[in-house]
Design a protein around this motif. Structure first.
Motif, PDB file in Angstrom:
ATOM      1  N   LYS A   1      -5.322   2.654   1.508  1.00  0.00           N
ATOM      2  CA  LYS A   1      -5.993   1.793   2.489  1.00  0.00           C
ATOM      3  C   LYS A   1      -7.346   1.329   1.961  1.00  0.00           C
ATOM      4  O   LYS A   1      -7.720   0.161   2.118  1.00  0.00           O
ATOM      5  CB  LYS A   1      -6.155   2.550   3.810  1.00  0.00           C
ATOM      6  N   MET A   2      -8.087   2.237   1.328  1.00  0.00           N
ATOM      7  CA  MET A   2      -9.383   1.854   0.747  1.00  0.00           C
ATOM      8  C   MET A   2      -9.197   0.830  -0.370  1.00  0.00           C
ATOM      9  O   MET A   2      -9.970  -0.119  -0.482  1.00  0.00           O
ATOM     10  CB  MET A   2     -10.129   3.083   0.228  1.00  0.00           C
TER      11      MET A   2
ATOM     12  N   ASP B   1       5.535  -2.519   2.948  1.00  0.00           N
ATOM     13  CA  ASP B   1       6.938  -2.845   3.207  1.00  0.00           C
ATOM     14  C   ASP B   1       7.451  -3.882   2.213  1.00  0.00           C
ATOM     15  O   ASP B   1       8.588  -3.811   1.764  1.00  0.00           O
ATOM     16  CB  ASP B   1       7.126  -3.340   4.645  1.00  0.00           C
ATOM     17  N   ASP B   2       6.586  -4.830   1.843  1.00  0.00           N
ATOM     18  CA  ASP B   2       6.959  -5.838   0.854  1.00  0.00           C
ATOM     19  C   ASP B   2       7.114  -5.197  -0.527  1.00  0.00           C
ATOM     20  O   ASP B   2       8.069  -5.466  -1.249  1.00  0.00           O
ATOM     21  CB  ASP B   2       5.901  -6.954   0.820  1.00  0.00           C
ATOM     22  N   TRP B   3       6.180  -4.342  -0.895  1.00  0.00           N
ATOM     23  CA  TRP B   3       6.206  -3.717  -2.229  1.00  0.00           C
ATOM     24  C   TRP B   3       7.394  -2.784  -2.395  1.00  0.00           C
ATOM     25  O   TRP B   3       7.963  -2.695  -3.464  1.00  0.00           O
ATOM     26  CB  TRP B   3       4.924  -2.948  -2.485  1.00  0.00           C
ATOM     27  N   LYS B   4       7.735  -2.064  -1.338  1.00  0.00           N
ATOM     28  CA  LYS B   4       8.807  -1.070  -1.497  1.00  0.00           C
ATOM     29  C   LYS B   4      10.157  -1.741  -1.739  1.00  0.00           C
ATOM     30  O   LYS B   4      11.088  -1.111  -2.222  1.00  0.00           O
ATOM     31  CB  LYS B   4       8.855  -0.108  -0.307  1.00  0.00           C
ATOM     32  N   ASP B   5      10.262  -3.017  -1.400  1.00  0.00           N
ATOM     33  CA  ASP B   5      11.510  -3.750  -1.628  1.00  0.00           C
ATOM     34  C   ASP B   5      11.616  -4.273  -3.046  1.00  0.00           C
ATOM     35  O   ASP B   5      12.616  -4.881  -3.404  1.00  0.00           O
ATOM     36  CB  ASP B   5      11.629  -4.905  -0.630  1.00  0.00           C
ATOM     37  N   HIS B   6      10.580  -4.058  -3.865  1.00  0.00           N
ATOM     38  CA  HIS B   6      10.605  -4.577  -5.244  1.00  0.00           C
ATOM     39  C   HIS B   6      10.792  -3.488  -6.250  1.00  0.00           C
ATOM     40  O   HIS B   6      10.555  -2.382  -6.117  1.00  0.00           O
ATOM     41  CB  HIS B   6       9.325  -5.343  -5.559  1.00  0.00           C
TER      42      HIS B   6
ATOM     43  N   ASP C   1       2.546  -4.465   6.135  1.00  0.00           N
ATOM     44  CA  ASP C   1       3.228  -5.605   5.522  1.00  0.00           C
ATOM     45  C   ASP C   1       3.235  -5.486   4.001  1.00  0.00           C
ATOM     46  O   ASP C   1       4.248  -5.741   3.354  1.00  0.00           O
ATOM     47  CB  ASP C   1       2.567  -6.925   5.937  1.00  0.00           C
ATOM     48  N   ILE C   2       2.092  -5.113   3.426  1.00  0.00           N
ATOM     49  CA  ILE C   2       1.995  -4.989   1.963  1.00  0.00           C
ATOM     50  C   ILE C   2       2.952  -3.920   1.462  1.00  0.00           C
ATOM     51  O   ILE C   2       3.746  -4.150   0.546  1.00  0.00           O
ATOM     52  CB  ILE C   2       0.550  -4.657   1.531  1.00  0.00           C
TER      53      ILE C   2
END
Length: 155
Positions: free
Chosen positions: A99-100, A150-155, A147-148
């Motif tokens: 988060k930081m 969830d988007d990254w884990k799909d890649h 969102d970040i």
């Protein structure tokens, strides 16, 4: 001729006033920019101080798993499990670190952002503990972080 001299003097005075107004306008814009930068620096400082405090609390609770279970709520079978509470506390510390990183991403070099993305993605993909923690507690974090990740884990 007598009327021309005062007229020229008046025009000169108007030009000086116009120049001064332009300089004052520029100074006002610069002061507004500096004020905005100062406000942003204060917000960032407060945010990072808050996050450092949170990580300190996470560390404190990692060393006191029973207290952590009392404060966070007991999950079936987990309240006696020192290891389970410590894993959750460690996962929380990592997500607070992430988060930081997201909060100051605009201040990193492009290569650093990519390196952080690779690190975060790799750690989450390889860690059942992080995946479980995120599934149970991801809602604790901002929508933009959700969102970040969830988007990254799909890649």
């Amino acid at each position: 001729m007598a009327a021309v001299v005062p007229g020229l003097a008046s025009m000169g005075t108007l030009l000086v006033v116009a120049f001064q107004l332009r300089v004052l306008s520029r100074q006002a814009r610069e002061q507004a920019r500096q004020t905005q930068a100062t406000a942003e620096a204060i917000r960032a400082s407060v945010y990072l101080s808050t996050m450092q405090t949170m990580v300190s609390i996470d560390q404190f609770l990692a060393d006191r798993p029973r207290l952590r279970a009392d404060l966070y709520g007991r999950r079936p079978g987990s309240w006696r499990s020192r290891r389970r509470q410590q894993r959750d506390a460690g996962a929380e510390m990592l997500f607070d670190l992430f988060k930081m990183v997201f909060a100051v991403v605009d201040h990193h070099e492009t290569d650093d952002v990519k390196a952080w993305q690779n690190y975060i993605t790799s750690v989450i993909h390889e860690s059942p503990t992080l995946q479980d923690f995120w599934r149970r507690n991801g809602y604790w974090y901002s929508q933009s972080m959700q969102d970040i990740l969830d988007d990254w884990k799909d890649h």
